[in-house]
Each structure stands twice: as C-alpha cells, then as structure tokens.
Design a protein around this motif. Structure first.
Motif, PDB file in Angstrom:
ATOM      1  N   GLN A 182       0.815  -1.218   0.000  1.00 23.52           N
ATOM      2  CA  GLN A 182       0.000   0.000   0.000  1.00 23.52           C
ATOM      3  C   GLN A 182       0.846   1.264   0.000  1.00 23.52           C
ATOM      4  N   GLU A 183       1.988   1.204   0.693  1.00 27.78           N
ATOM      5  CA  GLU A 183       2.804   2.401   0.852  1.00 27.78           C
ATOM      6  C   GLU A 183       3.371   2.925  -0.460  1.00 27.78           C
ATOM      7  N   GLU A 184       3.302   2.132  -1.513  1.00 27.01           N
ATOM      8  CA  GLU A 184       3.801   2.557  -2.819  1.00 27.01           C
ATOM      9  C   GLU A 184       2.697   3.152  -3.697  1.00 27.01           C
ATOM     10  N   MET A 185       1.481   3.211  -3.192  1.00 25.62           N
ATOM     11  CA  MET A 185       0.343   3.563  -4.032  1.00 25.62           C
ATOM     12  C   MET A 185      -0.211   4.940  -3.688  1.00 25.62           C
ATOM     13  N   LYS A 186      -0.576   5.682  -4.738  1.00 25.54           N
ATOM     14  CA  LYS A 186      -1.060   7.054  -4.546  1.00 25.54           C
ATOM     15  C   LYS A 186      -2.349   7.115  -3.738  1.00 25.54           C
ATOM     16  N   ILE A 187      -3.200   6.105  -3.847  1.00 26.49           N
ATOM     17  CA  ILE A 187      -4.467   6.137  -3.119  1.00 26.49           C
ATOM     18  C   ILE A 187      -4.227   6.140  -1.615  1.00 26.49           C
ATOM     19  N   HIS A 188      -3.192   5.470  -1.164  1.00 25.68           N
ATOM     20  CA  HIS A 188      -2.917   5.448   0.270  1.00 25.68           C
ATOM     21  C   HIS A 188      -2.329   6.772   0.744  1.00 25.68           C
ATOM     22  N   ALA A 189      -1.578   7.436  -0.121  1.00 19.58           N
ATOM     23  CA  ALA A 189      -1.116   8.784   0.217  1.00 19.58           C
ATOM     24  C   ALA A 189      -2.297   9.740   0.341  1.00 19.58           C
ATOM     25  N   ILE A 190      -3.280   9.580  -0.532  1.00 20.28           N
ATOM     26  CA  ILE A 190      -4.492  10.405  -0.472  1.00 20.28           C
ATOM     27  C   ILE A 190      -5.228  10.176   0.842  1.00 20.28           C
ATOM     28  N   ILE A 191      -5.420   8.912   1.206  1.00 21.29           N
ATOM     29  CA  ILE A 191      -6.130   8.592   2.451  1.00 21.29           C
ATOM     30  C   ILE A 191      -5.390   9.162   3.651  1.00 21.29           C
ATOM     31  N   ILE A 251     -12.257   3.777  -8.379  1.00 19.03           N
ATOM     32  CA  ILE A 251     -11.197   3.648  -7.380  1.00 19.03           C
ATOM     33  C   ILE A 251     -11.771   3.850  -5.985  1.00 19.03           C
ATOM     34  N   LEU A 252     -12.660   4.822  -5.860  1.00 21.59           N
ATOM     35  CA  LEU A 252     -13.325   5.046  -4.582  1.00 21.59           C
ATOM     36  C   LEU A 252     -14.144   3.817  -4.189  1.00 21.59           C
ATOM     37  N   SER A 256     -14.370  -0.886   0.406  1.00 19.09           N
ATOM     38  CA  SER A 256     -14.471  -2.191   1.064  1.00 19.09           C
ATOM     39  C   SER A 256     -13.182  -2.596   1.766  1.00 19.09           C
ATOM     40  N   THR A 257     -12.100  -1.801   1.601  1.00 20.73           N
ATOM     41  CA  THR A 257     -10.826  -2.193   2.210  1.00 20.73           C
ATOM     42  C   THR A 257     -10.188  -1.005   2.925  1.00 20.73           C
ATOM     43  N   GLY A 258      -9.318  -0.268   2.243  1.00 18.92           N
ATOM     44  CA  GLY A 258      -8.522   0.754   2.904  1.00 18.92           C
ATOM     45  C   GLY A 258      -9.300   1.904   3.511  1.00 18.92           C
ATOM     46  N   LEU A 259     -10.461   2.245   2.939  1.00 16.80           N
ATOM     47  CA  LEU A 259     -11.284   3.319   3.483  1.00 16.80           C
ATOM     48  C   LEU A 259     -12.268   2.822   4.533  1.00 16.80           C
ATOM     49  N   LYS A 312     -16.558  12.663  -1.047  1.00 16.65           N
ATOM     50  CA  LYS A 312     -16.380  13.714  -2.059  1.00 16.65           C
ATOM     51  C   LYS A 312     -14.949  14.235  -2.046  1.00 16.65           C
ATOM     52  N   ASP A 313     -14.398  14.438  -0.852  1.00 18.92           N
ATOM     53  CA  ASP A 313     -13.024  14.925  -0.742  1.00 18.92           C
ATOM     54  C   ASP A 313     -12.027  13.902  -1.268  1.00 18.92           C
ATOM     55  N   ILE A 314     -12.266  12.634  -0.965  1.00 21.36           N
ATOM     56  CA  ILE A 314     -11.398  11.575  -1.485  1.00 21.36           C
ATOM     57  C   ILE A 314     -11.450  11.549  -3.009  1.00 21.36           C
ATOM     58  N   LEU A 315     -12.661  11.651  -3.564  1.00 19.00           N
ATOM     59  CA  LEU A 315     -12.820  11.587  -5.018  1.00 19.00           C
ATOM     60  C   LEU A 315     -12.126  12.757  -5.703  1.00 19.00           C
ATOM     61  N   LEU A 316     -12.186  13.944  -5.117  1.00 16.31           N
ATOM     62  CA  LEU A 316     -11.481  15.082  -5.703  1.00 16.31           C
ATOM     63  C   LEU A 316      -9.989  14.815  -5.812  1.00 16.31           C
ATOM     64  N   LYS A 317      -9.414  14.229  -4.751  1.00 17.58           N
ATOM     65  CA  LYS A 317      -7.986  13.905  -4.763  1.00 17.58           C
ATOM     66  C   LYS A 317      -7.680  12.791  -5.760  1.00 17.58           C
ATOM     67  N   ILE A 318      -8.584  11.820  -5.846  1.00 21.09           N
ATOM     68  CA  ILE A 318      -8.402  10.752  -6.830  1.00 21.09           C
ATOM     69  C   ILE A 318      -8.362  11.321  -8.246  1.00 21.09           C
ATOM     70  N   LYS A 319      -9.241  12.272  -8.523  1.00 22.19           N
ATOM     71  CA  LYS A 319      -9.276  12.851  -9.868  1.00 22.19           C
ATOM     72  C   LYS A 319      -8.002  13.633 -10.177  1.00 22.19           C
ATOM     73  N   GLU A 320      -7.373  14.194  -9.133  1.00 18.50           N
ATOM     74  CA  GLU A 320      -6.099  14.883  -9.336  1.00 18.50           C
ATOM     75  C   GLU A 320      -4.970  13.898  -9.639  1.00 18.50           C
ATOM     76  N   GLN A 321      -4.986  12.768  -8.960  1.00 15.74           N
ATOM     77  CA  GLN A 321      -3.859  11.831  -9.024  1.00 15.74           C
ATOM     78  C   GLN A 321      -4.019  10.732 -10.080  1.00 15.74           C
ATOM     79  N   TYR A 322      -5.261  10.467 -10.480  1.00 13.04           N
ATOM     80  CA  TYR A 322      -5.519   9.412 -11.460  1.00 13.04           C
ATOM     81  C   TYR A 322      -6.298  10.008 -12.626  1.00 13.04           C
TER      82      TYR A 322
END
Length: 279
Positions: free
Chosen positions: A158-167, A222-223, A228-231, A248-258
């Motif tokens: 997980q530590e290598e993945m952008k989604i975990h940095a977002i969380i 992605i959200l 079902s797991t990390g969130l 909504k805040d998570i999705l905004l960051k996802i759209k920036e990073q992915y």
C-alpha cells in the motif's frame, strides 16, 4: 498489463488508537466482489507459481468470499481445501458461492493450534497486511506445513500507491483528523525483513513483485474499490453526512492523481509482493 518491480518499503504510522484485525471482522462481501476479476487475478498468479505435485491438503488463510479458494480448487481438483477467514460475512458468502468447498471462521492471531492436521500448501492472498506480528504469523504458517510443503503468500504494498497517500493526507488534515478516534495500522515488513525471515524459517524461498495496471471505467471506481478495504476503517467512524462529504473529498484527490486516459478509462496501478517458501 503487468510490470515487474522491486523494493517494498515499510509503512508503519503510529497514533494513540489504532485499528487492528479485531476491528475488521465485519467485511462486506458484496462491496468487495464489485472488482472480483481484479482481486482474483493475483491469487491465480500465485497459485500458478506453486511447484508441488498432487498436494493432499491445502488451507487458504484469509479466504474472503472464496474466490481465491476456488482458484486453488481449479488447480488442484483432487485436494482437500479448507478456506478460513476472520469475517462471518465473508465465510457466509464463500459457503453460499462455493458449497462444494469447506470454510470456517478463523483468527490467525490465535487459532493455529486448533488445526489438528498439517497441510501440503498454506496459501494466503491479500490477507496478512491486516494481521500483526508477521514474524510469529509466518512461523505459525510454517508450523502447520508438512516437511516439503509450500507456503505461498501475496500482500499489497500500500505504501507505494497514490491512493494510500491520499487517504493519509485527508485523514490527517485539519478538516478531518478530529473525526477519527482510530487509525489504521500497517503491519507489513520491508523486503529485507521478509527476506531475512524467510531465510531463517524455510529450506528455500522466492520473492517477486508485480504491478497490476487495472483498467477501471471511471475515477469513481477507485473510490468504490477502496470503500471495502482501505477506506472501510474510516468510513465506519463517520455519520452519514460526514461520510458523504469525506467521500467527495477523497474523489477530488483521486481525480487529481488518477487522470482519465484518452478513452476515458482510468489506469489504477496496484503493487503486490509475492513469496513462496518450502518447509
């Protein structure tokens, strides 16, 4: 698409109150299986790397809804295969979807002594990251193997993945940090630590890493994947209104990073570490 990589770094954030395995028994199998094909492929790849002929007994630790257990059964149709998991919801779904297989509840922190027979293969796909003390855990897994048996494990990095940095960024932000009385603990070791551990407890072993470039239909996917797991540990602590706002805040960051690709799909790279070891 798959890319082979190396080096998985340990992530072990600390906070006064942490989520452990006991907090994560109430999994949602329906949410988890929205991405069944993507979640199952690593288990298929791990099964195909096991070089043992005609195993008689196999255990799948952290079997979830049974998709990985079924992958084992397809490879070894004549073997007895037992799927075990900490989640009653997952075991109920596994029994429903795969009635020809055996499943039972199991706590990997304390239930190994309840297994009265040994196995030729001890398998675990995307599970051990939720369980503390990997030195003890892997020793327990080795203990229930016959001599010459194979331990086969896959875990996300997980530590290598952008989604975990977002969380991490959002859960520690001024807006949200006071909403979470508990935070998730990551139990994964470094590659070097796994290497040294396996060299001490096995006759031989192999380690490798794969990045799966999943094609998802949207950034919202992605959200949905991570709900079902990390969130999950964080969403469960929020009111319905806060949960909607947090997503909504998570999705905004996802759209920036992915970003969207030219065909409007999204590439979701997912890093996974694998190892097999012989007793």
């Amino acid at each position: 698409m798959i890319k082979q990589e190396q080096d998985c770094v340990r992530l072990n954030p600390r906070s006064p109150v942490l989520f452990g395995d006991d907090d994560m028994s109430d999994w949602n199998s329906n949410q988890y299986l929205k991405f069944k094909a993507e979640r199952t492929q690593p288990s298929i790849d791990l099964v195909n790397r096991i070089n043992i002929e005609n195993p008689q007994r196999i255990i799948d630790i952290g079997c979830g809804p049974g998709n990985s257990t079924y992958a084992l059964k397809k490879r070894y149709p004549d073997a007895y295969i037992l799927g075990v998991d900490f989640s009653p919801n997952m075991i109920e779904r596994a029994k429903s979807d795969y009635p020809e297989l055996d499943f039972m509840l199991f706590d990997a922190t304390k239930d190994f002594d309840k297994l009265d027979e040994k196995f030729d293969i001890v398998f675990s796909n995307a599970c051990i990251q939720w369980i503390p003390n990997h030195k003890k855990l892997l020793a327990d897994m080795m203990h229930i193997l016959h001599t010459g048996g194979i331990l086969a494990i896959q875990k996300p990095c997980q530590e290598e993945m952008k989604i975990h940095a977002i969380i991490s960024q959002l859960t520690n932000s001024d807006k949200w940090k006071d909403k979470f009385a508990k935070r998730r603990e990551f139990y994964s070791l470094s590659d070097d630590e796994y290497f040294d551990l396996l060299s001490n407890i096995s006759a031989d072993f192999s380690m490798w890493k794969t990045i799966y470039y999943h094609r998802l239909a949207s950034q919202e996917s992605i959200l949905e994947w991570y709900k079902s797991t990390g969130l999950k540990p964080y969403l469960e602590q929020l009111s319905d209104d806060d949960k909607t706002e947090f997503e909504k805040d998570i999705l905004l960051k996802i759209k920036e990073q992915y970003p969207l690709q030219k065909n409007n799909e999204v590439i979701f790279p997912f890093n996974r570490l694998f190892f097999t070891a012989t007793k």
